[in-house]
Design an enzyme around this catalytic site. Structure first.
Site, PDB file in Angstrom:
ATOM      1  CD  GLU A 283      -1.694 115.526  30.816  1.00 10.98           C
ATOM      2  OE1 GLU A 283      -1.023 114.749  30.107  1.00 10.98           O
ATOM      3  OE2 GLU A 283      -2.512 116.343  30.352  1.00 10.98           O
TER       4      GLU A 283
ATOM      5  CD  GLU B 123      -5.803 116.859  28.146  1.00 11.04           C
ATOM      6  OE1 GLU B 123      -5.322 117.696  28.939  1.00 11.04           O
ATOM      7  OE2 GLU B 123      -6.544 115.926  28.511  1.00 11.04           O
TER       8      GLU B 123
ATOM      9  CB  ALA C 126      -3.333 122.648  33.172  1.00 12.79           C
TER      10      ALA C 126
ATOM     11  N   GLY D 155      -2.605 119.810  28.729  1.00 12.60           N
ATOM     12  CA  GLY D 155      -3.823 120.516  28.321  1.00 12.60           C
ATOM     13  C   GLY D 155      -3.674 121.236  26.986  1.00 12.60           C
TER      14      GLY D 155
HETATM   15  C1  HXC Z   1       3.310 126.373  34.753  1.00 13.84           C
HETATM   16  C2  HXC Z   1       5.027 126.405  33.239  1.00 13.84           C
HETATM   17  C3  HXC Z   1       4.464 125.310  32.549  1.00 13.84           C
HETATM   18  C4  HXC Z   1       3.241 124.769  33.047  1.00 13.84           C
HETATM   19  C5  HXC Z   1       6.289 125.891  31.558  1.00 13.84           C
HETATM   20  N1  HXC Z   1       6.149 126.738  32.579  1.00 13.84           N
HETATM   21  N2  HXC Z   1       5.280 125.007  31.500  1.00 13.84           N
HETATM   22  N3  HXC Z   1       4.442 126.930  34.320  1.00 13.84           N
HETATM   23  N4  HXC Z   1       2.725 125.330  34.146  1.00 13.84           N
HETATM   24  N5  HXC Z   1       2.602 123.759  32.434  1.00 13.84           N
HETATM   25  C6  HXC Z   1       7.041 127.828  32.963  1.00 13.84           C
HETATM   26  C7  HXC Z   1       8.275 127.331  33.694  1.00 13.84           C
HETATM   27  O1  HXC Z   1       7.993 127.087  35.057  1.00 13.84           O
HETATM   28  C8  HXC Z   1       9.210 128.502  33.513  1.00 13.84           C
HETATM   29  O2  HXC Z   1       8.834 129.537  34.392  1.00 13.84           O
HETATM   30  C9  HXC Z   1       8.861 129.003  32.108  1.00 13.84           C
HETATM   31  O3  HXC Z   1       7.562 128.493  31.828  1.00 13.84           O
HETATM   32  C10 HXC Z   1       9.809 128.490  31.047  1.00 13.84           C
HETATM   33  O4  HXC Z   1       9.870 127.088  31.156  1.00 13.84           O
HETATM   34  P1  HXC Z   1      11.240 126.269  31.347  1.00 13.84           P
HETATM   35  O5  HXC Z   1      10.906 124.982  31.998  1.00 13.84           O
HETATM   36  O6  HXC Z   1      12.276 127.100  31.989  1.00 13.84           O
HETATM   37  O7  HXC Z   1      11.643 126.037  29.809  1.00 13.84           O
HETATM   38  P2  HXC Z   1      12.405 124.800  29.185  1.00 13.84           P
HETATM   39  O8  HXC Z   1      13.570 124.376  30.044  1.00 13.84           O
HETATM   40  O9  HXC Z   1      12.686 125.158  27.777  1.00 13.84           O
HETATM   41  O10 HXC Z   1      11.344 123.587  29.212  1.00 13.84           O
HETATM   42  C11 HXC Z   1      10.141 123.694  28.492  1.00 13.84           C
HETATM   43  C12 HXC Z   1       9.165 122.564  28.906  1.00 13.84           C
HETATM   44  C13 HXC Z   1       9.012 122.595  30.433  1.00 13.84           C
HETATM   45  C14 HXC Z   1       9.730 121.208  28.434  1.00 13.84           C
HETATM   46  C15 HXC Z   1       7.842 122.815  28.178  1.00 13.84           C
HETATM   47  O11 HXC Z   1       8.680 123.902  30.844  1.00 13.84           O
HETATM   48  C16 HXC Z   1       7.942 121.659  30.918  1.00 13.84           C
HETATM   49  O12 HXC Z   1       8.148 120.443  30.991  1.00 13.84           O
HETATM   50  N6  HXC Z   1       6.800 122.221  31.271  1.00 13.84           N
HETATM   51  C17 HXC Z   1       5.703 121.450  31.826  1.00 13.84           C
HETATM   52  C18 HXC Z   1       4.939 120.761  30.719  1.00 13.84           C
HETATM   53  C19 HXC Z   1       3.813 119.880  31.271  1.00 13.84           C
HETATM   54  O13 HXC Z   1       4.078 118.975  32.067  1.00 13.84           O
HETATM   55  N7  HXC Z   1       2.591 120.171  30.837  1.00 13.84           N
HETATM   56  C20 HXC Z   1       1.440 119.404  31.277  1.00 13.84           C
HETATM   57  C21 HXC Z   1       0.877 120.013  32.533  1.00 13.84           C
HETATM   58  S1  HXC Z   1      -0.446 119.040  33.187  1.00 13.84           S
HETATM   59  P3  HXC Z   1       9.863 130.107  35.506  1.00 13.84           P
HETATM   60  O14 HXC Z   1       9.054 131.141  36.232  1.00 13.84           O
HETATM   61  O15 HXC Z   1      10.260 128.918  36.322  1.00 13.84           O
HETATM   62  O16 HXC Z   1      10.986 130.681  34.692  1.00 13.84           O
HETATM   63  C22 HXC Z   1      -1.789 119.460  32.269  1.00 13.84           C
HETATM   64  C23 HXC Z   1      -3.096 118.841  32.695  1.00 13.84           C
HETATM   65  C24 HXC Z   1      -4.244 119.292  31.868  1.00 13.84           C
HETATM   66  O17 HXC Z   1      -1.698 120.180  31.337  1.00 13.84           O
HETATM   67  C25 HXC Z   1      -5.560 118.798  32.423  1.00 13.84           C
HETATM   68  C26 HXC Z   1      -6.025 119.519  33.628  1.00 13.84           C
HETATM   69  C27 HXC Z   1      -7.380 119.034  34.123  1.00 13.84           C
END
Ligand code: HXC
Length: 254
Positions: free
Chosen positions: A130, A110, A62, A107
């Site tokens: 998360e 999921e 998400a 997500g």
């Molecule tokens: C918003 C995201 C994102 C996310 C990546 N990006 N994941 N933006 N939400 N979930 C964006 C980054 O901000 C960045 O944008 C661009 O994508 C590239 O990502 P980087 O981090 O620069 O790449 P990298 O260093 O290769 O790392 C990749 C990664 C990391 C390991 C996947 O991006 C990461 O940890 N992302 C978050 C993953 C996460 O925690 N997902 C779960 C979310 S909670 P910019 O503009 O900064 O360049 C969830 C809850 C679901 O999903 C349920 C809800 C009810």
């Protein structure tokens, strides 16, 4: 945005927000819900493949930037929208296949879990991180990961937020196979499934979805009833006759 491409009876759904590694914001998740809802009711579509655009991510979760501004009511609505998408993938009367081509986190993992079958590319990374954000999986991860991998494995992954690579995902049963290119594998299976009897697949999916819940005896009774009822179908006659006549069956969905 969400792209939908058709290849005969197979629909290929692609989440395309590559600047955010295909993370789902409100617009993208709403579009995904609407497209899946249309495909669920479209009888010309017999199998659905879900994937992410590019070669880095399936869905990186998400959108955290979007979520960081939510209050309690909005967060609940956001969870409900994701649940709606998950239920569409899980219960639509045709097989759904996730082609996990990179990060499937939060997500993203999921929604892959809500699909009937999961394949991963060798660079895939899956997990429920998360807890590292001070939140919990909210699109089915607390339930479906345990159903797919067992409760012990699921608890370790959701408690630690640890990400697994493709080989580990395969070993713990999180994905059915690892294959490059993953989309090719998913499409191949989808096209095979599209040749099966629509009636038989619909019923077997409905029954399989009951396997890990509800009353076992009642589920077996439902299987018995469905098995018997199918014998009134042209597809059952055709399938068994084709075997006896040593030819390929031609299913009509009746
Ligand atoms: C918003 C995201 C994102 C996310 C990546 N990006 N994941 N933006 N939400 N979930 C964006 C980054 O901000 C960045 O944008 C661009 O994508 C590239 O990502 P980087 O981090 O620069 O790449 P990298 O260093 O290769 O790392 C990749 C990664 C990391 C390991 C996947 O991006 C990461 O940890 N992302 C978050 C993953 C996460 O925690 N997902 C779960 C979310 S909670 P910019 O503009 O900064 O360049 C969830 C809850 C679901 O999903 C349920 C809800 C009810």
């Amino acid at each position: 945005m969400i792209r939908v491409d058709r290849e005969d009876a197979v629909a290929l759904v692609t989440v395309d927000r590559q600047d955010a590694l295909n993370a789902l914001d409100l617009l993208t998740l709403t579009m995904l819900r609407d497209e899946l809802s249309g495909l669920a009711g479209n009888d010309d579509v017999r199998a659905v493949v879900l994937t992410g655009a590019g070669d880095r991510a399936f869905i990186a979760g998400a959108d955290i930037k979007y979520m960081s501004g939510l209050g309690v009511e909005e967060a609940m609505a956001w969870g409900a929208l994701g649940h709606e998408v998950g239920r569409l993938l899980e219960t639509m009367p045709k097989p759904t296949i996730a082609a996990v081509n990179g990060f499937a986190l939060g997500g993203g993992c999921e929604l892959a879990l809500a699909c009937d079958i999961r394949y991963a590319s060798s660079n895939a990374k899956l997990g429920q991180p998360e807890v590292n954000l001070g939140i919990i999986p909210g699109w089915g991860g607390t339930q479906r990961l345990a159903r797919v991998c067992g409760l012990g494995v699921a608890k370790e992954l959701v408690f630690t937020g640890r990400t697994v690579d493709a080989d580990e995902a395969h070993r713990i049963g999180l994905v059915n196979a690892v294959h490059d290119p993953v989309l090719e594998k998913a499409r191949e299976t989808a096209h095979v499934l599209a040749t099966k009897s629509v009636l038989a697949l619909r019923l077997v999916k409905r029954l399989a979805n009951r396997a890990l819940g509800g009353d076992h005896a009642a589920n077996l009774a439902a299987e018995g009833e469905a098995f018997g009822e199918l014998f009134s179908s042209a597809d059952a006659k055709e399938g068994m006759t084709a075997f006896v006549e040593k030819r390929e069956p031609r299913f009509t969905g009746r």
